[in-house]
Design a protein around this motif. Structure first.
Motif, mmCIF file in Angstrom:
data_model
loop_
_atom_site.group_PDB
_atom_site.id
_atom_site.type_symbol
_atom_site.label_atom_id
_atom_site.label_comp_id
_atom_site.label_asym_id
_atom_site.label_seq_id
_atom_site.Cartn_x
_atom_site.Cartn_y
_atom_site.Cartn_z
ATOM 1 N N UNK A 37 -8.916 3.089 -7.796
ATOM 2 C CA UNK A 37 -8.313 3.266 -6.488
ATOM 3 C C UNK A 37 -7.081 2.405 -6.332
ATOM 4 N N UNK A 38 -7.137 1.148 -6.775
ATOM 5 C CA UNK A 38 -5.970 0.293 -6.638
ATOM 6 C C UNK A 38 -4.837 0.763 -7.520
ATOM 7 N N UNK A 39 -5.184 1.452 -8.618
ATOM 8 C CA UNK A 39 -4.137 1.970 -9.497
ATOM 9 C C UNK A 39 -3.345 3.061 -8.817
ATOM 10 N N UNK A 40 -3.934 3.742 -7.852
ATOM 11 C CA UNK A 40 -3.247 4.818 -7.155
ATOM 12 C C UNK A 40 -2.643 4.342 -5.847
ATOM 13 N N UNK A 41 -2.934 3.111 -5.458
ATOM 14 C CA UNK A 41 -2.427 2.614 -4.199
ATOM 15 C C UNK A 41 -1.139 1.845 -4.397
ATOM 16 N N UNK A 42 -0.603 1.312 -3.307
ATOM 17 C CA UNK A 42 0.616 0.538 -3.379
ATOM 18 C C UNK A 42 1.737 1.337 -3.989
ATOM 19 N N UNK A 43 1.965 2.524 -3.491
ATOM 20 C CA UNK A 43 2.821 3.493 -4.168
ATOM 21 C C UNK A 43 4.268 3.049 -4.220
ATOM 22 N N UNK A 44 4.915 3.362 -5.341
ATOM 23 C CA UNK A 44 6.353 3.199 -5.473
ATOM 24 C C UNK A 44 7.079 4.436 -4.964
ATOM 25 N N UNK A 45 6.399 5.556 -4.954
ATOM 26 C CA UNK A 45 6.948 6.818 -4.474
ATOM 27 C C UNK A 45 5.963 7.406 -3.472
ATOM 28 N N UNK A 46 6.445 8.311 -2.637
ATOM 29 C CA UNK A 46 5.570 8.968 -1.682
ATOM 30 C C UNK A 46 4.510 9.782 -2.413
ATOM 31 N N UNK A 47 3.339 9.852 -1.833
ATOM 32 C CA UNK A 47 2.270 10.616 -2.443
ATOM 33 C C UNK A 47 2.623 12.098 -2.473
ATOM 34 N N UNK A 48 2.179 12.758 -3.541
ATOM 35 C CA UNK A 48 2.348 14.188 -3.665
ATOM 36 C C UNK A 48 1.077 14.883 -3.183
ATOM 37 N N UNK A 49 1.170 16.192 -2.958
ATOM 38 C CA UNK A 49 -0.046 16.916 -2.571
ATOM 39 C C UNK A 49 -1.140 16.738 -3.618
ATOM 40 N N UNK A 50 -2.378 16.752 -3.171
ATOM 41 C CA UNK A 50 -3.506 16.564 -4.078
ATOM 42 C C UNK A 50 -3.556 17.678 -5.110
ATOM 43 N N UNK A 51 -3.926 17.312 -6.337
ATOM 44 C CA UNK A 51 -4.133 18.318 -7.377
ATOM 45 C C UNK A 51 -5.307 19.202 -6.969
#
Length: 291
Positions: free
Chosen positions: A30-44
């Motif tokens: 979860x932490x690997x996907x957080x703290x984004x450098x870019x805006x989140x994309x739609x879920x796969x």
């Protein structure tokens, strides 16, 4: 690499002792996907008919790397056999996949043919180099685990395996547009490819391992169904003995990583000496993987 510190194991994956500034980057998935450098994309999208379909780059904004970069999503996808329903085929077509790489044997492909994404090219890369995938008789869970570890080590040492994986990674590096690779269950042959890609991208080892183990979550209904069928046909003892063949375990992936270290010293040497990739190809692949 039993007994080594996590830092030493990550150094091995990167092939560089001077690049281990990994503190704070993704001790959990979860932490690997957080703290984004870019805006989140739609879920796969989740595909009911191809349950182990997912984005190599992770979820959310993508996995973070140990050097402060981030995985690109929507570039590489992994899956089990493409037994697509009409609804799932329409969903998959929206992702713009242009190339599909099938890692199965000829007999596996003959038994279960892919439903190809619209407009995508397809290539078969027989990782095992045999006509069919054959599981030897196993008398206990210990035997089954030993077989799975042997398979993982053979991905590193086997001639056909190295040739197929080298060809695949070269194609992924030089391709354009979204690309998909898959095996039968999408957990072993395809799981090794995903682990290699995440290693090339410099994703932390603990995140690579957790991503690998997600196959147990995605395939849970399939694993349960296979186990139930085997128990009904062969009995509880056989079902219990063969259970480790149906899922993934940390020891399987670790066996592959340990073999890389034993045979080549570093992941970088395995990629260049074992798989025959040039440094430029590895760099091109990394550039496709991260931003």
């Amino acid at each position: 690499m039993p007994g080594e510190t996590s830092a030493a194991r990550r150094r091995f994956l990167r092939g560089s002792a001077g690049a281990m500034l990994a503190a704070g980057f993704g001790s959990t998935l979860l932490s690997a996907c957080g703290g984004s450098l870019e805006a989140e994309q739609p879920a796969t999208p989740r595909l009911v008919s191809v349950s182990n379909f997912r984005d190599v780059g992770g979820a959310g904004a993508g996995y973070l790397t140990v050097d402060g970069k981030q995985m690109r999503r929507g570039v590489f996808f992994r899956a089990n056999a493409l037994t697509l329903s009409g609804t799932d085929a329409a969903t998959l077509d929206k992702l713009g996949i242009v190339s599909v790489y099938d890692l199965r044997t000829p007999a596996e492909i003959a038994r279960i043919a892919d439903v190809q994404p619209s407009g995508a090219t397809s290539a078969a890369l027989n990782v095992l180099g045999t006509n069919d995938f054959v599981t030897p008789p196993v008398d206990s869970p210990v035997d089954a685990v030993a077989f799975m570890q042997e398979q993982a080590r053979a991905y590193v040492t086997g001639g056909p395996q190295r040739a197929a994986y080298g060809e695949l990674l070269g194609a992924l590096a030089n391709g354009t547009g979204a690309q998909l690779f898959h095996s039968s269950a999408g957990k072993d042959r395809a799981g090794w490819v995903a682990a290699l890609l995440l290693s090339i991208a410099n994703v932390p080892l603990d995140v690579i391992m957790q991503d690998y183990l997600l196959s147990n979550v995605y395939l849970a209904p399939s694993i349960a169904a296979q186990t139930t069928t085997l128990r009904a046909q062969e009995g509880a003892a056989i079902a219990a003995a063969r259970a480790p063949l149906f899922d993934v375990d940390e020891n399987y992936l670790q066996a592959g990583f340990d073999q890389v270290q034993a045979s080549y010293g570093t992941m970088a040497s395995y990629l260049t000496q074992g798989l025959g990739l040039s440094t430029a190809t590895v760099d091109a692949l990394r550039n496709r993987l991260v931003h």
